[in-house]
Design a protein around this motif. Sequence first.
Motif, PDB file in Angstrom:
ATOM      1  N   ARG A  95     -15.851  10.243   1.198  1.00  0.00           N
ATOM      2  CA  ARG A  95     -16.150  11.164   1.448  1.00  0.00           C
ATOM      3  C   ARG A  95     -16.173  11.905   3.445  1.00  0.00           C
ATOM      4  O   ARG A  95     -15.800  12.999   3.236  1.00  0.00           O
ATOM      5  CB  ARG A  95     -17.493  11.608   1.168  1.00  0.00           C
ATOM      6  N   THR A  96     -16.186  10.934   4.297  1.00  0.00           N
ATOM      7  CA  THR A  96     -16.465  11.357   5.620  1.00  0.00           C
ATOM      8  C   THR A  96     -14.839  11.301   5.611  1.00  0.00           C
ATOM      9  O   THR A  96     -13.944  11.687   7.257  1.00  0.00           O
ATOM     10  CB  THR A  96     -16.693   9.512   6.031  1.00  0.00           C
ATOM     11  N   SER A  97     -14.064  10.797   5.269  1.00  0.00           N
ATOM     12  CA  SER A  97     -12.433  11.082   5.576  1.00  0.00           C
ATOM     13  C   SER A  97     -11.442  12.635   4.685  1.00  0.00           C
ATOM     14  O   SER A  97     -10.073  13.286   4.610  1.00  0.00           O
ATOM     15  CB  SER A  97     -11.191  10.075   5.003  1.00  0.00           C
ATOM     16  N   ASP A  98     -12.025  12.449   3.445  1.00  0.00           N
ATOM     17  CA  ASP A  98     -11.779  13.233   2.381  1.00  0.00           C
ATOM     18  C   ASP A  98     -12.540  14.230   2.123  1.00  0.00           C
ATOM     19  O   ASP A  98     -13.265  14.175   0.885  1.00  0.00           O
ATOM     20  CB  ASP A  98     -10.317  13.284   1.995  1.00  0.00           C
ATOM     21  N   MET A  99     -13.313  15.268   2.556  1.00  0.00           N
ATOM     22  CA  MET A  99     -14.784  15.513   1.431  1.00  0.00           C
ATOM     23  C   MET A  99     -14.440  16.450   0.576  1.00  0.00           C
ATOM     24  O   MET A  99     -15.259  16.632  -0.075  1.00  0.00           O
ATOM     25  CB  MET A  99     -15.603  16.381   3.005  1.00  0.00           C
ATOM     26  N   PRO A 100     -13.651  17.451   1.118  1.00  0.00           N
ATOM     27  CA  PRO A 100     -13.721  18.053  -0.518  1.00  0.00           C
ATOM     28  C   PRO A 100     -13.046  17.354  -1.679  1.00  0.00           C
ATOM     29  O   PRO A 100     -13.141  17.615  -2.596  1.00  0.00           O
ATOM     30  CB  PRO A 100     -12.158  18.978  -0.027  1.00  0.00           C
ATOM     31  N   ARG A 101     -11.626  16.684  -1.985  1.00  0.00           N
ATOM     32  CA  ARG A 101     -11.296  15.807  -2.674  1.00  0.00           C
ATOM     33  C   ARG A 101     -12.201  15.301  -2.871  1.00  0.00           C
ATOM     34  O   ARG A 101     -13.077  14.920  -4.467  1.00  0.00           O
ATOM     35  CB  ARG A 101      -9.703  15.409  -2.023  1.00  0.00           C
ATOM     36  N   VAL A 142      -7.167  13.998 -15.481  1.00  0.00           N
ATOM     37  CA  VAL A 142      -5.870  15.242 -15.393  1.00  0.00           C
ATOM     38  C   VAL A 142      -5.941  15.768 -13.650  1.00  0.00           C
ATOM     39  O   VAL A 142      -5.513  15.776 -12.876  1.00  0.00           O
ATOM     40  CB  VAL A 142      -6.220  16.324 -16.175  1.00  0.00           C
ATOM     41  N   TRP A 143      -7.507  15.588 -12.999  1.00  0.00           N
ATOM     42  CA  TRP A 143      -7.097  16.030 -12.287  1.00  0.00           C
ATOM     43  C   TRP A 143      -7.040  14.902 -10.686  1.00  0.00           C
ATOM     44  O   TRP A 143      -5.900  15.088 -10.069  1.00  0.00           O
ATOM     45  CB  TRP A 143      -8.815  16.876 -11.554  1.00  0.00           C
ATOM     46  N   LEU A 144      -7.142  13.791 -11.673  1.00  0.00           N
ATOM     47  CA  LEU A 144      -7.051  12.666 -10.456  1.00  0.00           C
ATOM     48  C   LEU A 144      -5.198  12.563 -10.967  1.00  0.00           C
ATOM     49  O   LEU A 144      -4.979  12.076  -9.736  1.00  0.00           O
ATOM     50  CB  LEU A 144      -7.681  11.372 -11.164  1.00  0.00           C
ATOM     51  N   ASP A 145      -5.177  12.908 -12.190  1.00  0.00           N
ATOM     52  CA  ASP A 145      -3.994  12.550 -12.039  1.00  0.00           C
ATOM     53  C   ASP A 145      -3.030  13.356 -11.153  1.00  0.00           C
ATOM     54  O   ASP A 145      -1.174  12.798 -10.102  1.00  0.00           O
ATOM     55  CB  ASP A 145      -3.169  12.393 -12.960  1.00  0.00           C
ATOM     56  N   ARG A 146      -3.218  14.832 -10.832  1.00  0.00           N
ATOM     57  CA  ARG A 146      -2.247  15.600  -9.829  1.00  0.00           C
ATOM     58  C   ARG A 146      -2.693  15.505  -8.167  1.00  0.00           C
ATOM     59  O   ARG A 146      -2.228  15.522  -8.462  1.00  0.00           O
ATOM     60  CB  ARG A 146      -3.555  16.733 -10.219  1.00  0.00           C
ATOM     61  N   GLU A 147      -3.851  15.042  -8.332  1.00  0.00           N
ATOM     62  CA  GLU A 147      -4.184  14.705  -6.896  1.00  0.00           C
ATOM     63  C   GLU A 147      -3.750  13.103  -6.579  1.00  0.00           C
ATOM     64  O   GLU A 147      -3.970  12.965  -4.908  1.00  0.00           O
ATOM     65  CB  GLU A 147      -5.758  14.694  -6.580  1.00  0.00           C
ATOM     66  N   ARG A 148      -3.277  12.224  -7.362  1.00  0.00           N
ATOM     67  CA  ARG A 148      -2.934  11.145  -6.856  1.00  0.00           C
ATOM     68  C   ARG A 148      -1.848  11.062  -5.997  1.00  0.00           C
ATOM     69  O   ARG A 148      -1.531  10.625  -5.147  1.00  0.00           O
ATOM     70  CB  ARG A 148      -3.426  10.563  -8.360  1.00  0.00           C
ATOM     71  N   VAL A 149      -1.284  12.513  -6.041  1.00  0.00           N
ATOM     72  CA  VAL A 149       0.616  12.431  -5.905  1.00  0.00           C
ATOM     73  C   VAL A 149       0.424  13.323  -4.698  1.00  0.00           C
ATOM     74  O   VAL A 149       0.888  12.801  -3.422  1.00  0.00           O
ATOM     75  CB  VAL A 149       1.794  13.349  -7.183  1.00  0.00           C
ATOM     76  N   SER A 150      -0.872  13.810  -4.147  1.00  0.00           N
ATOM     77  CA  SER A 150      -0.728  14.014  -3.261  1.00  0.00           C
ATOM     78  C   SER A 150      -1.755  13.792  -2.304  1.00  0.00           C
ATOM     79  O   SER A 150      -1.606  13.631  -1.297  1.00  0.00           O
ATOM     80  CB  SER A 150      -1.815  15.709  -3.024  1.00  0.00           C
ATOM     81  N   VAL A 151      -1.769  12.900  -2.375  1.00  0.00           N
ATOM     82  CA  VAL A 151      -2.601  11.204  -0.844  1.00  0.00           C
ATOM     83  C   VAL A 151      -1.612   9.963  -0.916  1.00  0.00           C
ATOM     84  O   VAL A 151      -1.351   9.671  -2.084  1.00  0.00           O
ATOM     85  CB  VAL A 151      -3.836  10.513  -1.566  1.00  0.00           C
ATOM     86  N   LEU A 152      -2.033   9.703   0.023  1.00  0.00           N
ATOM     87  CA  LEU A 152      -2.109   8.257   1.016  1.00  0.00           C
ATOM     88  C   LEU A 152      -2.528   7.186  -0.430  1.00  0.00           C
ATOM     89  O   LEU A 152      -4.163   6.968  -0.435  1.00  0.00           O
ATOM     90  CB  LEU A 152      -1.707   7.538   1.709  1.00  0.00           C
ATOM     91  N   PRO A 153      -2.038   6.560  -0.919  1.00  0.00           N
ATOM     92  CA  PRO A 153      -2.382   5.253  -2.038  1.00  0.00           C
ATOM     93  C   PRO A 153      -3.611   4.336  -0.975  1.00  0.00           C
ATOM     94  O   PRO A 153      -4.289   3.846  -1.823  1.00  0.00           O
ATOM     95  CB  PRO A 153      -0.660   4.105  -2.201  1.00  0.00           C
ATOM     96  N   LYS A 154      -2.903   4.359   0.295  1.00  0.00           N
ATOM     97  CA  LYS A 154      -4.025   3.304   1.146  1.00  0.00           C
ATOM     98  C   LYS A 154      -5.486   4.021   1.722  1.00  0.00           C
ATOM     99  O   LYS A 154      -5.767   3.601   2.431  1.00  0.00           O
ATOM    100  CB  LYS A 154      -3.282   2.414   1.663  1.00  0.00           C
ATOM    101  N   PRO A 203      -8.797   5.105   1.756  1.00  0.00           N
ATOM    102  CA  PRO A 203     -10.021   5.216   0.807  1.00  0.00           C
ATOM    103  C   PRO A 203     -10.443   5.837  -0.081  1.00  0.00           C
ATOM    104  O   PRO A 203     -10.124   5.555  -1.235  1.00  0.00           O
ATOM    105  CB  PRO A 203     -11.351   6.468   2.016  1.00  0.00           C
ATOM    106  N   PHE A 204      -9.146   7.983  -0.126  1.00  0.00           N
ATOM    107  CA  PHE A 204      -9.618   8.643  -1.367  1.00  0.00           C
ATOM    108  C   PHE A 204      -8.215   7.891  -2.642  1.00  0.00           C
ATOM    109  O   PHE A 204      -8.742   7.678  -3.667  1.00  0.00           O
ATOM    110  CB  PHE A 204      -9.057  10.265  -1.225  1.00  0.00           C
ATOM    111  N   GLY A 205      -7.251   7.599  -1.785  1.00  0.00           N
ATOM    112  CA  GLY A 205      -6.303   7.207  -2.893  1.00  0.00           C
ATOM    113  C   GLY A 205      -6.669   5.747  -3.181  1.00  0.00           C
ATOM    114  O   GLY A 205      -6.235   5.635  -4.132  1.00  0.00           O
ATOM    115  N   ALA A 206      -7.377   4.667  -2.436  1.00  0.00           N
ATOM    116  CA  ALA A 206      -8.135   4.030  -3.034  1.00  0.00           C
ATOM    117  C   ALA A 206      -8.640   4.151  -3.968  1.00  0.00           C
ATOM    118  O   ALA A 206      -8.185   3.480  -4.928  1.00  0.00           O
ATOM    119  CB  ALA A 206      -8.340   2.737  -2.130  1.00  0.00           C
ATOM    120  N   ALA A 207      -9.774   5.087  -3.678  1.00  0.00           N
ATOM    121  CA  ALA A 207     -10.569   5.333  -5.046  1.00  0.00           C
ATOM    122  C   ALA A 207      -9.745   5.907  -6.492  1.00  0.00           C
ATOM    123  O   ALA A 207     -10.344   5.393  -7.093  1.00  0.00           O
ATOM    124  CB  ALA A 207     -11.941   6.087  -4.210  1.00  0.00           C
ATOM    125  N   VAL A 208      -9.063   6.395  -6.128  1.00  0.00           N
ATOM    126  CA  VAL A 208      -8.282   6.878  -7.457  1.00  0.00           C
ATOM    127  C   VAL A 208      -7.907   5.843  -8.052  1.00  0.00           C
ATOM    128  O   VAL A 208      -7.457   5.808  -8.933  1.00  0.00           O
ATOM    129  CB  VAL A 208      -7.719   8.081  -6.929  1.00  0.00           C
TER     130      VAL A 208
END
Length: 234
Positions: A65-71, A114-126, A128-133
């Motif tokens: 949440r500290t690096s990508d609060m909305p998502r 569905v939401w996770l699949d959509r957001e996954r392509v918009s963030v860096l995999p490494k 914090p949020f990308g790693a959580a996804v």
Amino acid sequence: DHGATVYDYTATRKREGPNLFLKGYRGYLQADAYAGYDHLYEEPDRGIVEVACWAHSRRKFYEARTSDMPRAMTALAYIGWLYKIERKARGLSSEDRRALRQRLAVPVLAELRVWLDRERVSVLPKSPFGAAVGYTLSNWAALCRYCEDGDLAIDNNGAERSLRGVAVGRRNWTFFGSDQGGRTAAILTSFVATCQRHKIDPFAYLRDVLGRVAQHSITKLDELLPANWTPATE
């Protein structure tokens, strides 16, 4: 259904420990996503079915949440919705709990996927949020499995809580002294934790049982387990 909390001691975290402890077991196994358990689920002949833990998944989104609060907050809201359904399920029979999850939780899980699949392509995999996804999607089938059976839990917080005393205690005792000391500690901790589970005073239980176990019939030892225990009359 045996009503016991059981601890096992191993000298290391290697796979031999779980292998031996779970030898002959078939059914659901709920744990975190520790790689040392993967082989238990990958061998179909063993008949062990993985159930993952939503608390572990939630923790990763919480840390993001500290690096990508909305998502991160959106993900936490979805998971909070799942836990709200679980609060409604308390006190229900196993079958009614399963039915409630199928009716309410399964649609939430589908929407979250569905939401996770959509957001996954918009963030860096490494990130914090990308790693959580990535963690959540890689364990998706196991995370959804609690909806299959009303006796399953949404997380393994019960096991985590039961290990907290050991984690805090070892700051004081540091060493068991030997592997035999570790095995003895696991046995004693199993009795104490099972007593607490059944709201029995562990000291009163151990004082009573240790005082009469030598004269008790070996074919009736089950009578002295915490779930079946009746204090001896004076």
